[in-house]
Design a protein around this motif. Structure first.
Motif, PDB file in Angstrom:
ATOM      1  N   ILE A  12       0.962  -1.097   0.126  1.00 44.20           N
ATOM      2  CA  ILE A  12       0.125  -0.126  -0.099  1.00 44.20           C
ATOM      3  C   ILE A  12       0.788   1.095   0.035  1.00 44.20           C
ATOM      4  CG2 ILE A  12      -1.865   1.404   1.242  1.00 44.20           C
ATOM      5  CD1 ILE A  12      -2.908  -1.035   2.387  1.00 44.20           C
ATOM      6  N   CYS A  14       2.400   3.594  -3.307  1.00 46.43           N
ATOM      7  CA  CYS A  14       3.394   3.230  -4.588  1.00 46.43           C
ATOM      8  C   CYS A  14       3.921   4.363  -4.983  1.00 46.43           C
ATOM      9  CB  CYS A  14       2.483   2.718  -5.656  1.00 46.43           C
ATOM     10  SG  CYS A  14       1.779   1.138  -5.382  1.00 46.43           S
ATOM     11  N   THR A  16       7.885   7.113  -3.980  1.00 47.43           N
ATOM     12  CA  THR A  16       9.030   6.850  -4.029  1.00 47.43           C
ATOM     13  C   THR A  16       9.875   5.719  -3.770  1.00 47.43           C
ATOM     14  OG1 THR A  16       9.068   9.385  -3.879  1.00 47.43           O
ATOM     15  CG2 THR A  16      11.237   8.314  -3.757  1.00 47.43           C
ATOM     16  N   ILE A  17       9.541   5.331  -2.514  1.00 49.23           N
ATOM     17  CA  ILE A  17      10.403   4.152  -1.991  1.00 49.23           C
ATOM     18  C   ILE A  17       9.953   2.950  -2.447  1.00 49.23           C
ATOM     19  CG2 ILE A  17       8.948   3.846   0.133  1.00 49.23           C
ATOM     20  CD1 ILE A  17      12.878   4.140  -0.004  1.00 49.23           C
ATOM     21  N   MET A  40      -3.636   5.593  -3.002  1.00 48.42           N
ATOM     22  CA  MET A  40      -4.917   6.567  -3.128  1.00 48.42           C
ATOM     23  C   MET A  40      -5.103   6.906  -4.490  1.00 48.42           C
ATOM     24  SD  MET A  40      -3.407   9.593  -0.846  1.00 48.42           S
ATOM     25  CE  MET A  40      -4.652  10.698  -0.794  1.00 48.42           C
ATOM     26  N   PHE A  41      -3.969   7.006  -5.176  1.00 48.36           N
ATOM     27  CA  PHE A  41      -4.247   7.418  -6.732  1.00 48.36           C
ATOM     28  C   PHE A  41      -3.971   6.082  -7.446  1.00 48.36           C
ATOM     29  CE2 PHE A  41      -2.430  11.086  -4.517  1.00 48.36           C
ATOM     30  CZ  PHE A  41      -3.457  12.114  -4.572  1.00 48.36           C
ATOM     31  N   VAL A  60      -7.203   0.446  -1.749  1.00 43.17           N
ATOM     32  CA  VAL A  60      -6.739  -0.207  -0.425  1.00 43.17           C
ATOM     33  C   VAL A  60      -7.708  -1.086   0.013  1.00 43.17           C
ATOM     34  CG1 VAL A  60      -6.388   0.371   1.945  1.00 43.17           C
ATOM     35  CG2 VAL A  60      -5.595   2.072  -0.039  1.00 43.17           C
ATOM     36  N   LEU A  75       3.622   1.640   2.694  1.00 46.99           N
ATOM     37  CA  LEU A  75       4.726   2.460   2.283  1.00 46.99           C
ATOM     38  C   LEU A  75       4.088   3.794   1.930  1.00 46.99           C
ATOM     39  CD1 LEU A  75       6.538   0.295  -0.211  1.00 46.99           C
ATOM     40  CD2 LEU A  75       6.939   0.458   2.183  1.00 46.99           C
ATOM     41  N   HIS A  81       0.172   6.274   8.210  1.00 47.17           N
ATOM     42  CA  HIS A  81       0.594   4.938   8.682  1.00 47.17           C
ATOM     43  C   HIS A  81      -0.558   4.322   9.699  1.00 47.17           C
ATOM     44  CE1 HIS A  81       5.107   5.631   7.552  1.00 47.17           C
ATOM     45  NE2 HIS A  81       4.424   5.346   6.624  1.00 47.17           N
ATOM     46  N   GLU A  98       6.468   1.268   6.841  1.00 45.00           N
ATOM     47  CA  GLU A  98       7.683   2.208   6.493  1.00 45.00           C
ATOM     48  C   GLU A  98       7.735   3.021   7.933  1.00 45.00           C
ATOM     49  OE1 GLU A  98      10.489   3.482   5.997  1.00 45.00           O
ATOM     50  OE2 GLU A  98      11.190   2.050   4.610  1.00 45.00           O
ATOM     51  N   LYS A  99       8.713   3.430   8.408  1.00 47.64           N
ATOM     52  CA  LYS A  99       8.869   4.223   9.537  1.00 47.64           C
ATOM     53  C   LYS A  99       8.164   5.599   9.694  1.00 47.64           C
ATOM     54  CE  LYS A  99      12.301   6.567   7.348  1.00 47.64           C
ATOM     55  NZ  LYS A  99      12.003   7.872   6.759  1.00 47.64           N
ATOM     56  N   TYR A 171       8.349  16.291   4.950  1.00 46.97           N
ATOM     57  CA  TYR A 171       9.301  16.237   5.850  1.00 46.97           C
ATOM     58  C   TYR A 171       9.452  17.318   6.623  1.00 46.97           C
ATOM     59  CZ  TYR A 171      11.653  12.773   2.840  1.00 46.97           C
ATOM     60  OH  TYR A 171      11.877  11.396   2.251  1.00 46.97           O
ATOM     61  N   ARG A 327      16.655  -2.668   1.109  1.00 49.71           N
ATOM     62  CA  ARG A 327      15.348  -2.556   1.886  1.00 49.71           C
ATOM     63  C   ARG A 327      14.078  -3.879   1.544  1.00 49.71           C
ATOM     64  NH1 ARG A 327      16.903   2.372   2.102  1.00 49.71           N
ATOM     65  NH2 ARG A 327      16.305   3.446   3.964  1.00 49.71           N
TER      66      ARG A 327
HETATM   67  N1  LIG Z   1      11.699   8.522  -0.313  1.00 47.64           N
HETATM   68  C1  LIG Z   1      12.824   7.907   0.448  1.00 47.64           C
HETATM   69  O1  LIG Z   1      13.897   7.681   0.119  1.00 47.64           O
HETATM   70  C2  LIG Z   1      12.461   7.021   1.743  1.00 47.64           C
HETATM   71  C3  LIG Z   1      13.617   6.173   2.243  1.00 47.64           C
HETATM   72  C4  LIG Z   1      13.132   5.472   3.516  1.00 47.64           C
HETATM   73  C5  LIG Z   1      12.042   5.380   3.892  1.00 47.64           C
HETATM   74  N2  LIG Z   1      10.867   6.230   3.295  1.00 47.64           N
HETATM   75  C6  LIG Z   1       9.656   6.314   3.975  1.00 47.64           C
HETATM   76  O2  LIG Z   1       8.597   5.823   3.195  1.00 47.64           O
HETATM   77  C7  LIG Z   1       7.304   6.212   3.323  1.00 47.64           C
HETATM   78  C8  LIG Z   1       6.888   6.715   2.103  1.00 47.64           C
HETATM   79  O3  LIG Z   1       7.975   7.910   1.397  1.00 47.64           O
HETATM   80  P1  LIG Z   1       7.985   8.006  -0.085  1.00 47.64           P
HETATM   81  O4  LIG Z   1       9.196   8.913  -0.082  1.00 47.64           O
HETATM   82  O5  LIG Z   1       7.916   6.897  -0.911  1.00 47.64           O
HETATM   83  O6  LIG Z   1       6.761   9.213  -0.089  1.00 47.64           O
HETATM   84  P2  LIG Z   1       5.910   9.271  -1.285  1.00 47.64           P
HETATM   85  O7  LIG Z   1       5.027  10.563  -1.067  1.00 47.64           O
HETATM   86  O8  LIG Z   1       6.671   9.601  -2.450  1.00 47.64           O
HETATM   87  O9  LIG Z   1       4.883   8.086  -1.625  1.00 47.64           O
HETATM   88  C9  LIG Z   1       3.877   7.604  -0.739  1.00 47.64           C
HETATM   89  C10 LIG Z   1       2.730   7.199  -1.577  1.00 47.64           C
HETATM   90  O10 LIG Z   1       1.884   6.896  -0.605  1.00 47.64           O
HETATM   91  C11 LIG Z   1       0.436   7.215  -1.277  1.00 47.64           C
HETATM   92  N3  LIG Z   1      -0.308   7.528  -0.293  1.00 47.64           N
HETATM   93  C12 LIG Z   1      -0.537   8.297   0.780  1.00 47.64           C
HETATM   94  N4  LIG Z   1      -1.482   8.223   1.623  1.00 47.64           N
HETATM   95  C13 LIG Z   1      -2.359   7.376   1.169  1.00 47.64           C
HETATM   96  C14 LIG Z   1      -3.493   6.627   1.816  1.00 47.64           C
HETATM   97  N5  LIG Z   1      -3.887   7.150   2.736  1.00 47.64           N
HETATM   98  N6  LIG Z   1      -3.853   5.604   1.092  1.00 47.64           N
HETATM   99  C15 LIG Z   1      -3.153   4.916   0.198  1.00 47.64           C
HETATM  100  N7  LIG Z   1      -2.013   5.468  -0.479  1.00 47.64           N
HETATM  101  C16 LIG Z   1      -1.546   6.687   0.048  1.00 47.64           C
HETATM  102  C17 LIG Z   1       0.687   8.372  -1.990  1.00 47.64           C
HETATM  103  O11 LIG Z   1      -0.191   8.618  -2.906  1.00 47.64           O
HETATM  104  C18 LIG Z   1       2.472   8.173  -2.665  1.00 47.64           C
HETATM  105  O12 LIG Z   1       1.925   7.317  -3.847  1.00 47.64           O
HETATM  106  C19 LIG Z   1       7.502   7.322   4.317  1.00 47.64           C
HETATM  107  O13 LIG Z   1       7.343   6.739   5.519  1.00 47.64           O
HETATM  108  C20 LIG Z   1       9.004   7.624   4.509  1.00 47.64           C
HETATM  109  O14 LIG Z   1       9.517   7.903   5.938  1.00 47.64           O
HETATM  110  C21 LIG Z   1      11.283   7.167   2.211  1.00 47.64           C
END
Ligand SMILES: NC(=O)c1ccc[n+]([C@@H]2O[C@H](COP(=O)([O-])OP(=O)(O)OC[C@H]3O[C@@H](n4cnc5c(N)ncnc54)[C@H](O)[C@@H]3O)[C@@H](O)[C@H]2O)c1
Length: 393
Positions: A12, A14, A16-17, A40-41, A60, A75, A81, A98-99, A171, A327
């Protein structure tokens, strides 16, 4: 009936990470199989499905209703979360998030409580501490290589994520900032190395009221510079610097000081890296053997130190690239624990304790107090020595 050799997972979020998780889960971790992905998208889930050739992209709710999904990998952004984790637990799914696990201790407590009631696992990243770098340090500490640990320093200082992230707004909101974003790597590694924490004190500030998010000013809601102190239950004390306000620095990521030596711990945000060991007994022998005045011993103490320092071999192989991003190792470990009926190394108690520690830095800074922990946890079991890369045992 043949023993099941994989666990069905649902992703759940999709964003960056998810890319590195999906790369590793589909290519390397053979005890997990992606059943579906959601966001959500829906178009983001569709894109992930396409890229990684996944069986299903869905909402979801559809993912949570799928009986083949046994473990949800959450994620989404930190603010989502708790809600997603609780929904997943109520749907009967194990959860790896994810944290951080939650944005406050109350929500972390509620998550762990619900998981316990339902006989499920609910825990959070990071899983970097299961990598060869921190695990090597863990082994050396447990074997008494540095004597009794007495102190540490832990430092994450950088200019801030708006320089590189596509959507860095989170952030600078609740659940972001250097402590909540990067602190989990450092705090979880420290708890794995030294055990649970007793108390925390801290000063913290918002250094710039606004940040430039790709050309648009954004109000900063959380501290961006923390100067903290921690005491562990075993008496170890140390300082924690977490900042998004530092352009450059020579500070080590982490060092552990013991009665007979010290360890340089590699970046706890990574899985591999270089572990340096300094042998205090060797230095003592070298300095004691020097004849002449005290000043000669002082000069020897300083100039002989390179002889006492060595790179420690890693407890299990790391990829040739020290930035190797494994990861999903924690997801694979949870899957293996479910398959074998053993405890997973990541636990709700560990994730909850880390949330309490993170929150304690904020409380200590805001109220000018030292915050005593109300939760504790077991040190997670070490990884088996000599594992092949990407393998969980
Ligand atoms: N970007 C990084 O390098 C990185 C590294 C380690 C950990 N993290 C952790 O990973 C998590 C996500 O970070 P990211 O950078 O991928 O963020 P992001 O914004 O790029 O991706 C988050 C995704 O979650 C979706 N989302 C948000 N709320 C939602 C919901 N209620 N229901 C369904 N989908 C939902 C968003 O549409 C988005 O596609 C965070 O907890 C972050 O701390 C990120």
């Amino acid at each position: 009936m043949a023993k099941k050799d994989y666990i069905g997972i649902g992703i759940i979020g999709c964003g960056t990470i998810s890319d590195v998780y999906l790369t590793n889960i589909t290519q390397h971790y053979h005890n997990v199989k992606v059943i579906a992905c959601a966001d959500m998208f829906l178009e983001k889930a569709e894109a992930a499905k396409e890229k990684f050739n996944l069986p299903k992209a869905c909402t979801v709710d559809e993912l949570l209703a799928n009986p083949e999904v046994e473990l949800v990998v959450n994620l989404t952004i930190p603010a989502a979360h708790y809600e997603i984790n609780m929904k997943a637990l109520n749907a009967g799914k194990n959860v790896y998030c994810e944290k951080p696990l939650a944005l406050n201790l109350e929500d972390a407590e509620a998550t762990v409580k619900l998981a316990k009631e339902k006989g499920l696992i609910a825990c959070s990243a990071p899983d970097t501490f299961l990598g060869a770098g921190v695990q090597t340090c863990r082994k050396m500490i447990d074997e008494g290589k540095i004597g009794r640990p007495v102190g540490f320093t832990a430092n994450l200082v950088c200019p801030g994520h708006e320089l590189w992230h596509d959507a860095p707004e989170f952030y600078y909101k609740q659940g972001g900032g250097p402590m909540w974003d990067m602190g989990p790597y450092y705090i979880t590694a420290l708890v794995s190395l030294l055990g649970p924490v007793k108390r925390v004190s801290c000063m913290a500030k918002i250094s710039r009221a606004e940040r430039d998010i790709h050309g648009t000013p954004m109000k900063v809601e959380v501290p961006t510079h923390y100067a903290g102190l921690m005491e562990f239950e075993n008496g170890v004390i140390g300082n924690v610097n977490m900042s998004f306000d530092v352009w450059d620095s020579q500070l080590p990521c982490m060092e552990i000081y013991g009665t007979t030596g010290m360890l340089t711990v590699p970046d706890p945000n990574l899985f591999g890296g270089t572990v340096n060991y300094f042998d205090g007994n060797k230095l003592t022998d070298i300095v004691k053997a020097v004849e002449g005045p005290a000043f000669a011993r002082l000069v020897t103490m300083v100039t002989k130190t390179p002889e006492c320092r060595e790179e420690a071999p890693l407890a299990y192989p790391a990829d040739e690239d020290p930035r190797c991003n494994m990861r999903g190792l924690g997801v694979s470990d949870i899957a293996q624990s479910l398959i074998e009926g053993r405890e997973s190394r990541l636990s709700g108690e560990l994730s909850r304790h880390v949330v309490e520690i993170l929150a304690a830095f904020d409380k200590a800074a805001k109220e000018g107090v030292t915050v005593e922990m109300t939760t504790t946890c077991q040190r997670p079991a070490p990884m088996a020595e000599g594992l092949a890369l990407w393998q969980v045992d």
